[in-house]
Design a protein around this motif. Structure first.
Motif, short mmCIF file in Angstrom:
data_model
loop_
_atom_site.label_atom_id
_atom_site.label_comp_id
_atom_site.label_asym_id
_atom_site.label_seq_id
_atom_site.Cartn_x
_atom_site.Cartn_y
_atom_site.Cartn_z
N TYR A 56 0.83 -1.20 0.00
CA TYR A 56 0.00 0.00 0.00
C TYR A 56 0.87 1.26 0.00
CZ TYR A 56 -4.74 -1.83 0.49
OH TYR A 56 -5.95 -2.41 0.26
N GLN A 57 1.92 1.24 0.80
CA GLN A 57 2.81 2.41 0.85
C GLN A 57 3.45 2.65 -0.51
OE1 GLN A 57 5.46 1.45 4.06
NE2 GLN A 57 4.13 2.33 5.60
N GLU A 58 3.90 1.58 -1.16
CA GLU A 58 4.52 1.73 -2.47
C GLU A 58 3.50 2.19 -3.50
OE1 GLU A 58 6.37 -2.07 -3.12
OE2 GLU A 58 8.09 -1.56 -1.85
N GLU A 60 0.87 3.96 -3.01
CA GLU A 60 0.54 5.36 -2.76
C GLU A 60 1.78 6.24 -2.77
OE1 GLU A 60 -2.57 6.57 -2.48
OE2 GLU A 60 -3.30 4.56 -2.90
N HIS A 61 2.92 5.65 -3.12
CA HIS A 61 4.20 6.37 -3.16
C HIS A 61 4.51 7.00 -1.80
CE1 HIS A 61 4.11 5.71 -7.43
NE2 HIS A 61 2.93 6.28 -7.49
N LEU A 62 4.27 6.24 -0.73
CA LEU A 62 4.51 6.72 0.62
C LEU A 62 5.86 6.26 1.17
CD1 LEU A 62 0.99 6.12 2.16
CD2 LEU A 62 1.94 8.27 1.34
N THR A 63 6.66 5.61 0.34
CA THR A 63 7.94 5.11 0.82
C THR A 63 9.00 6.20 0.65
OG1 THR A 63 8.31 4.10 -1.32
CG2 THR A 63 7.46 2.67 0.40
N PHE A 64 9.10 7.03 1.65
CA PHE A 64 10.12 8.07 1.63
C PHE A 64 10.86 8.01 2.95
CE2 PHE A 64 6.01 9.85 2.74
CZ PHE A 64 6.25 10.36 3.99
N THR A 65 12.01 8.61 2.95
CA THR A 65 12.83 8.56 4.16
C THR A 65 12.44 9.70 5.10
OG1 THR A 65 14.54 10.00 3.26
CG2 THR A 65 14.76 7.62 2.83
N THR A 66 12.87 9.58 6.32
CA THR A 66 12.61 10.63 7.30
C THR A 66 13.27 11.92 6.87
OG1 THR A 66 13.20 8.81 8.77
CG2 THR A 66 12.29 10.71 9.78
N THR A 67 14.43 11.81 6.23
CA THR A 67 15.14 12.99 5.73
C THR A 67 14.31 13.69 4.67
OG1 THR A 67 17.19 11.78 6.11
CG2 THR A 67 17.34 13.78 4.77
N ASP A 68 13.71 12.90 3.76
CA ASP A 68 12.85 13.48 2.73
C ASP A 68 11.67 14.21 3.36
OD1 ASP A 68 14.44 12.37 0.74
OD2 ASP A 68 13.16 10.60 0.50
N ALA A 69 11.05 13.58 4.35
CA ALA A 69 9.89 14.18 5.01
C ALA A 69 10.28 15.49 5.69
CB ALA A 69 9.30 13.20 6.02
N LEU A 127 8.19 8.35 15.67
CA LEU A 127 8.28 6.99 15.18
C LEU A 127 8.79 6.97 13.74
CD1 LEU A 127 5.01 5.40 16.57
CD2 LEU A 127 7.32 5.15 17.43
N PRO A 128 9.46 5.89 13.36
CA PRO A 128 9.95 5.80 11.97
C PRO A 128 8.79 5.77 10.97
CG PRO A 128 10.42 3.77 13.20
CD PRO A 128 9.81 4.73 14.15
N THR A 129 9.06 6.16 9.76
CA THR A 129 8.04 6.16 8.72
C THR A 129 7.50 4.76 8.48
OG1 THR A 129 9.17 8.01 7.68
CG2 THR A 129 7.56 6.83 6.34
N THR A 130 8.40 3.80 8.41
CA THR A 130 8.01 2.41 8.23
C THR A 130 7.92 1.77 9.60
OG1 THR A 130 9.23 2.37 6.15
CG2 THR A 130 8.60 0.25 7.08
N LEU A 131 6.76 1.23 9.92
CA LEU A 131 6.53 0.69 11.25
C LEU A 131 6.72 -0.83 11.31
CD1 LEU A 131 3.47 2.81 12.36
CD2 LEU A 131 5.78 2.89 13.28
#
Length: 197
Positions: A56-58, A60-69, A127-131
């Motif tokens: 789902y994250q991929e 919705e293109h939600l796989t980004f790093t904390t640095t990107d966010a 919390l990290p982006t990926t849980l």
């Protein structure tokens, strides 16, 4: 006999996965709870849920790093500060403290994990982006908190549930805002086209 039991558990797991995907698609948070609870004692179901979440994250293109966010947040603050300030309460990142406070009275938290839970309530780390469990275990190591694997599974599930709830609330607010804007636009259009009497 054991093969029949394996077949039944496999069928049950498939039904739970179907329920999970359907609940995600419909935004039905209440239907997610029994699936997440079942995953606590079923590693295969837990892995399937993790795989679904990643997909789902991929998608919705939600796989980004904390640095990107963080870069995006900085750019928003710099270039769109007034719009960003209105949404601060809706976009506050989920922290260890948030999740720990919501688990405070949960009977599934074992007594041996209560000290870790109390410490987490006092620590506000984003919390990290990926849980995934590996991410949470790394976070636990970084903040020097030890707890059982069962506790981290509960913590992870609660965090996913809370993050989804926040996303659902944000989407609801955006929908209401869009509806209000549309109503204003229609009202203004009627005023423009209303003949003078």
């Amino acid at each position: 006999m054991q093969r029949n039991d394996t077949g039944k558990s496999s069928l049950l797991r498939e039904r739970l996965i179907y329920q999970y995907v359907t609940a995600l698609d419909e935004g039905d948070l209440e239907s997610l709870t029994p699936v997440l609870e079942a995953a606590i004692d079923d590693p295969e179901l837990e892995q399937a849920i993790a795989d679904i979440n990643i997909a789902y994250q991929e998608e919705e293109h939600l796989t980004f790093t904390t640095t990107d966010a963080e870069l995006v947040r900085q750019l928003l603050r710099k270039h769109l500060s007034s719009a960003f300030e209105e949404q601060i309460s809706n976009t506050t990142p989920l922290t260890t403290s948030d999740v720990a406070h919501s688990l405070k009275d949960d009977p599934k938290v074992l007594s041996i994990d209560k000290p870790a839970l109390e410490r987490l309530q006092k620590i506000s780390v984003t919390l990290p982006t990926t849980l995934g469990l590996p991410s949470l275990k790394q976070l636990a190591k970084d903040i020097e908190i030890e707890a059982s694997d069962r506790f981290w599974q509960l913590f992870r599930q609660k965090a996913i549930f809370m993050r989804m709830g926040r996303s659902h609330e944000k989407a609801k607010n955006q929908t209401q805002l869009a509806a209000a804007r549309e109503a204003v636009a229609k009202r203004n259009a009627k005023k423009k086209h209303k003949p003078n009497s």
